[in-house]
Scaffold this motif. Structure first.
Motif, PDB file in Angstrom:
ATOM      1  N   THR A 125      43.888  59.104  64.021  1.00  0.00           N
ATOM      2  CA  THR A 125      45.117  59.417  63.067  1.00  0.00           C
ATOM      3  C   THR A 125      44.351  60.287  61.957  1.00  0.00           C
ATOM      4  O   THR A 125      43.207  59.849  61.423  1.00  0.00           O
ATOM      5  CB  THR A 125      46.035  58.571  62.581  1.00  0.00           C
ATOM      6  OG1 THR A 125      45.380  57.686  61.590  1.00  0.00           O
ATOM      7  CG2 THR A 125      46.738  57.933  63.641  1.00  0.00           C
ATOM      8  N   SER A 126      44.954  61.358  61.490  1.00  0.00           N
ATOM      9  CA  SER A 126      44.378  62.277  60.245  1.00  0.00           C
ATOM     10  C   SER A 126      45.485  62.309  59.074  1.00  0.00           C
ATOM     11  O   SER A 126      46.577  62.622  59.436  1.00  0.00           O
ATOM     12  CB  SER A 126      44.087  63.731  60.962  1.00  0.00           C
ATOM     13  OG  SER A 126      43.752  64.487  60.084  1.00  0.00           O
ATOM     14  N   THR A 127      44.858  62.218  58.091  1.00  0.00           N
ATOM     15  CA  THR A 127      45.459  62.579  56.747  1.00  0.00           C
ATOM     16  C   THR A 127      44.478  63.687  56.111  1.00  0.00           C
ATOM     17  O   THR A 127      43.498  63.454  55.959  1.00  0.00           O
ATOM     18  CB  THR A 127      45.698  61.369  55.680  1.00  0.00           C
ATOM     19  OG1 THR A 127      46.506  60.410  56.400  1.00  0.00           O
ATOM     20  CG2 THR A 127      46.566  61.682  54.578  1.00  0.00           C
ATOM     21  N   VAL A 128      45.289  64.907  55.918  1.00  0.00           N
ATOM     22  CA  VAL A 128      44.355  65.773  55.204  1.00  0.00           C
ATOM     23  C   VAL A 128      44.999  66.425  54.027  1.00  0.00           C
ATOM     24  O   VAL A 128      46.243  66.572  53.731  1.00  0.00           O
ATOM     25  CB  VAL A 128      44.546  66.972  56.250  1.00  0.00           C
ATOM     26  CG1 VAL A 128      43.613  68.088  55.959  1.00  0.00           C
ATOM     27  CG2 VAL A 128      43.973  66.715  57.554  1.00  0.00           C
ATOM     28  N   ALA A 129      44.240  66.851  53.116  1.00  0.00           N
ATOM     29  CA  ALA A 129      44.331  67.744  51.691  1.00  0.00           C
ATOM     30  C   ALA A 129      43.952  69.094  51.948  1.00  0.00           C
ATOM     31  O   ALA A 129      42.832  69.113  52.315  1.00  0.00           O
ATOM     32  CB  ALA A 129      43.925  66.829  50.605  1.00  0.00           C
ATOM     33  N   ALA A 137      53.936  65.594  55.765  1.00  0.00           N
ATOM     34  CA  ALA A 137      53.714  66.213  57.161  1.00  0.00           C
ATOM     35  C   ALA A 137      52.200  66.279  57.593  1.00  0.00           C
ATOM     36  O   ALA A 137      51.985  66.484  58.706  1.00  0.00           O
ATOM     37  CB  ALA A 137      54.269  67.794  57.033  1.00  0.00           C
ATOM     38  N   TYR A 138      51.213  65.918  56.591  1.00  0.00           N
ATOM     39  CA  TYR A 138      49.790  65.928  56.548  1.00  0.00           C
ATOM     40  C   TYR A 138      49.225  64.645  56.585  1.00  0.00           C
ATOM     41  O   TYR A 138      48.110  64.375  56.441  1.00  0.00           O
ATOM     42  CB  TYR A 138      49.269  66.682  55.772  1.00  0.00           C
ATOM     43  CG  TYR A 138      49.808  68.130  55.707  1.00  0.00           C
ATOM     44  CD1 TYR A 138      49.828  69.267  56.749  1.00  0.00           C
ATOM     45  CD2 TYR A 138      50.627  68.686  54.637  1.00  0.00           C
ATOM     46  CE1 TYR A 138      50.341  70.301  56.665  1.00  0.00           C
ATOM     47  CE2 TYR A 138      51.211  69.720  54.555  1.00  0.00           C
ATOM     48  CZ  TYR A 138      51.164  70.531  55.558  1.00  0.00           C
ATOM     49  OH  TYR A 138      52.086  71.870  55.713  1.00  0.00           O
ATOM     50  N   THR A 139      49.998  63.395  56.711  1.00  0.00           N
ATOM     51  CA  THR A 139      49.625  62.032  56.444  1.00  0.00           C
ATOM     52  C   THR A 139      49.742  61.249  57.961  1.00  0.00           C
ATOM     53  O   THR A 139      50.888  61.682  58.687  1.00  0.00           O
ATOM     54  CB  THR A 139      50.603  61.332  55.494  1.00  0.00           C
ATOM     55  OG1 THR A 139      50.561  62.099  54.314  1.00  0.00           O
ATOM     56  CG2 THR A 139      50.295  59.885  55.386  1.00  0.00           C
ATOM     57  N   ASN A 140      48.827  60.674  58.322  1.00  0.00           N
ATOM     58  CA  ASN A 140      48.913  59.779  59.504  1.00  0.00           C
ATOM     59  C   ASN A 140      49.218  60.643  60.667  1.00  0.00           C
ATOM     60  O   ASN A 140      50.243  60.254  61.516  1.00  0.00           O
ATOM     61  CB  ASN A 140      49.750  58.602  59.413  1.00  0.00           C
ATOM     62  CG  ASN A 140      49.088  57.763  58.362  1.00  0.00           C
ATOM     63  OD1 ASN A 140      47.893  57.520  58.473  1.00  0.00           O
ATOM     64  ND2 ASN A 140      50.188  57.092  57.646  1.00  0.00           N
ATOM     65  N   LEU A 241      39.998  60.542  58.454  1.00  0.00           N
ATOM     66  CA  LEU A 241      40.323  60.102  59.909  1.00  0.00           C
ATOM     67  C   LEU A 241      40.239  58.497  60.118  1.00  0.00           C
ATOM     68  O   LEU A 241      39.058  57.962  59.743  1.00  0.00           O
ATOM     69  CB  LEU A 241      39.207  60.991  60.808  1.00  0.00           C
ATOM     70  CG  LEU A 241      39.322  62.308  60.543  1.00  0.00           C
ATOM     71  CD1 LEU A 241      37.883  62.790  61.500  1.00  0.00           C
ATOM     72  CD2 LEU A 241      40.449  62.840  61.052  1.00  0.00           C
ATOM     73  N   THR A 242      41.142  58.081  60.878  1.00  0.00           N
ATOM     74  CA  THR A 242      41.396  56.560  60.932  1.00  0.00           C
ATOM     75  C   THR A 242      41.246  56.195  62.522  1.00  0.00           C
ATOM     76  O   THR A 242      42.051  56.682  63.163  1.00  0.00           O
ATOM     77  CB  THR A 242      42.463  56.024  60.143  1.00  0.00           C
ATOM     78  OG1 THR A 242      42.403  56.063  58.931  1.00  0.00           O
ATOM     79  CG2 THR A 242      42.247  54.162  60.691  1.00  0.00           C
ATOM     80  N   GLN A 243      40.375  55.580  63.063  1.00  0.00           N
ATOM     81  CA  GLN A 243      40.033  55.606  64.379  1.00  0.00           C
ATOM     82  C   GLN A 243      41.223  54.577  64.937  1.00  0.00           C
ATOM     83  O   GLN A 243      41.630  53.354  64.383  1.00  0.00           O
ATOM     84  CB  GLN A 243      38.504  54.848  64.666  1.00  0.00           C
ATOM     85  CG  GLN A 243      38.401  54.579  66.170  1.00  0.00           C
ATOM     86  CD  GLN A 243      37.112  53.992  66.391  1.00  0.00           C
ATOM     87  OE1 GLN A 243      36.887  53.008  66.088  1.00  0.00           O
ATOM     88  NE2 GLN A 243      36.081  54.920  66.910  1.00  0.00           N
ATOM     89  N   VAL A 244      41.678  54.801  66.073  1.00  0.00           N
ATOM     90  CA  VAL A 244      42.715  54.178  66.557  1.00  0.00           C
ATOM     91  C   VAL A 244      42.294  53.204  67.877  1.00  0.00           C
ATOM     92  O   VAL A 244      41.716  53.663  68.674  1.00  0.00           O
ATOM     93  CB  VAL A 244      43.899  55.041  67.368  1.00  0.00           C
ATOM     94  CG1 VAL A 244      44.912  54.305  68.174  1.00  0.00           C
ATOM     95  CG2 VAL A 244      44.325  55.948  66.297  1.00  0.00           C
ATOM     96  N   PRO A 245      42.379  52.164  67.581  1.00  0.00           N
ATOM     97  CA  PRO A 245      41.850  50.956  68.614  1.00  0.00           C
ATOM     98  C   PRO A 245      42.660  51.006  69.840  1.00  0.00           C
ATOM     99  O   PRO A 245      43.831  51.168  69.974  1.00  0.00           O
ATOM    100  CB  PRO A 245      41.921  49.798  67.888  1.00  0.00           C
ATOM    101  CG  PRO A 245      43.065  49.786  66.820  1.00  0.00           C
ATOM    102  CD  PRO A 245      43.178  51.277  66.260  1.00  0.00           C
ATOM    103  N   LEU A 246      42.008  50.794  71.086  1.00  0.00           N
ATOM    104  CA  LEU A 246      42.891  50.590  72.250  1.00  0.00           C
ATOM    105  C   LEU A 246      42.780  49.076  72.880  1.00  0.00           C
ATOM    106  O   LEU A 246      41.880  48.438  72.538  1.00  0.00           O
ATOM    107  CB  LEU A 246      42.144  51.616  73.397  1.00  0.00           C
ATOM    108  CG  LEU A 246      42.441  53.069  73.006  1.00  0.00           C
ATOM    109  CD1 LEU A 246      41.794  53.996  74.414  1.00  0.00           C
ATOM    110  CD2 LEU A 246      43.762  53.657  72.721  1.00  0.00           C
TER     111      LEU A 246
END
Length: 246
Positions: A125-129, A137-140, A241-246
């Motif tokens: 997931t991505s949070t961008v400035a 809109a740019y969070t998670n 960037l937060t890694q998503v566990p599977l």
């Protein structure tokens, strides 16, 4: 999960103007309907076996045949190869007896999840400035993909980490092709060969910095962009960037 996609049923009434033929003629066209078998979004580990659950296509009460096409979003595959990390779209299409077609799709993510010590591959997931400004809109945002190439380097699906393609939902506005060379992940020693451009806006794009925190499964990516214009505009994107566990 079973999902039924109902397209449309149209009744066409043809009325004769002839005195000798005053009978109305009624023709009913049943457009293709789809019952999606399984989930419409599927996540797979790299190398995991995948059997397409398919769909049931019907015209009225009659089951009809359908065709399947597959497209890999970033790596261009036309078959779903679970040894190739990508975001695949499977499109099912059926045509009724009158020649009218309908389609429905599912998305399959094939993911290689790195440990962020020896590999930064993964789904994020991505949070961008942008220039210090962000927003809801740019969070998670879901999702940014990173995969390992045959030469041991890594590639990211969008060097802007989804600011335009996900946050603003502008089709075709990824900044693809970003290569990350992991000289030493533990010391955050990375290099970024090559210059990129945004597919939608153009301009000159460079990834400049990446830091990894294996304990929190987070990375911070910095990217600069000289956007075209008179004069050109300078932007800096800072993505968490937060890694998503599977």
């Amino acid at each position: 999960m079973k999902k039924i996609i109902s397209i449309l049923v149209v009744t066409l009434m043809l009325v004769s103007c002839s005195k000798e033929d005053s009978q109305n003629v009624s023709t009913i066209t049943y457009y293709p309907e789809f019952q999606v078998m399984g989930d419409d979004v599927i996540f797979l580990d790299k190398g995991q076996e995948f059997v397409d659950p398919g769909v049931i296509a019907t015209e009225g009460a009659t089951e009809i045949p359908f065709t399947t096409t597959i497209t890999g979003k970033y790596r261009g595959g036309t078959t779903l190869d679970t040894n190739v990390v990508d975001i695949y779209q499977i499109v099912y299409t059926a045509t009724n007896q009158d020649g009218f077609s309908g389609s429905v799709a599912r998305t399959v993510y094939v993911i290689d999840t790195g440990d962020l010590t020896t590999s930064i591959a993964g789904l994020y997931t991505s949070t961008v400035a942008r220039n210090g400004t962000s927003g809801a809109a740019y969070t998670n945002m879901e999702y940014v993909l990173i995969w390992e190439k045959a030469d041991g380097s890594f590639q990211i699906s969008d060097a802007f980490a989804g600011w335009y393609s996900i946050g603003r939902a502008i089709a075709g506005s990824d900044t693809p092709g970003g290569i990350i060379v992991a000289n030493n992940i533990a010391t955050n020693d990375f290099s970024f060969p090559g210059t990129l451009t945004n597919d939608y806006f153009g301009g000159v794009v460079n990834m400049t910095d990446l830091t990894v925190d294996a304990a929190t499964k987070k990375m911070t990516l910095k990217t600069t962009w000289i956007a075209p214009g008179t004069p050109p505009t300078n932007y800096q994107f800072v993505a968490t960037l937060t890694q998503v566990p599977l």
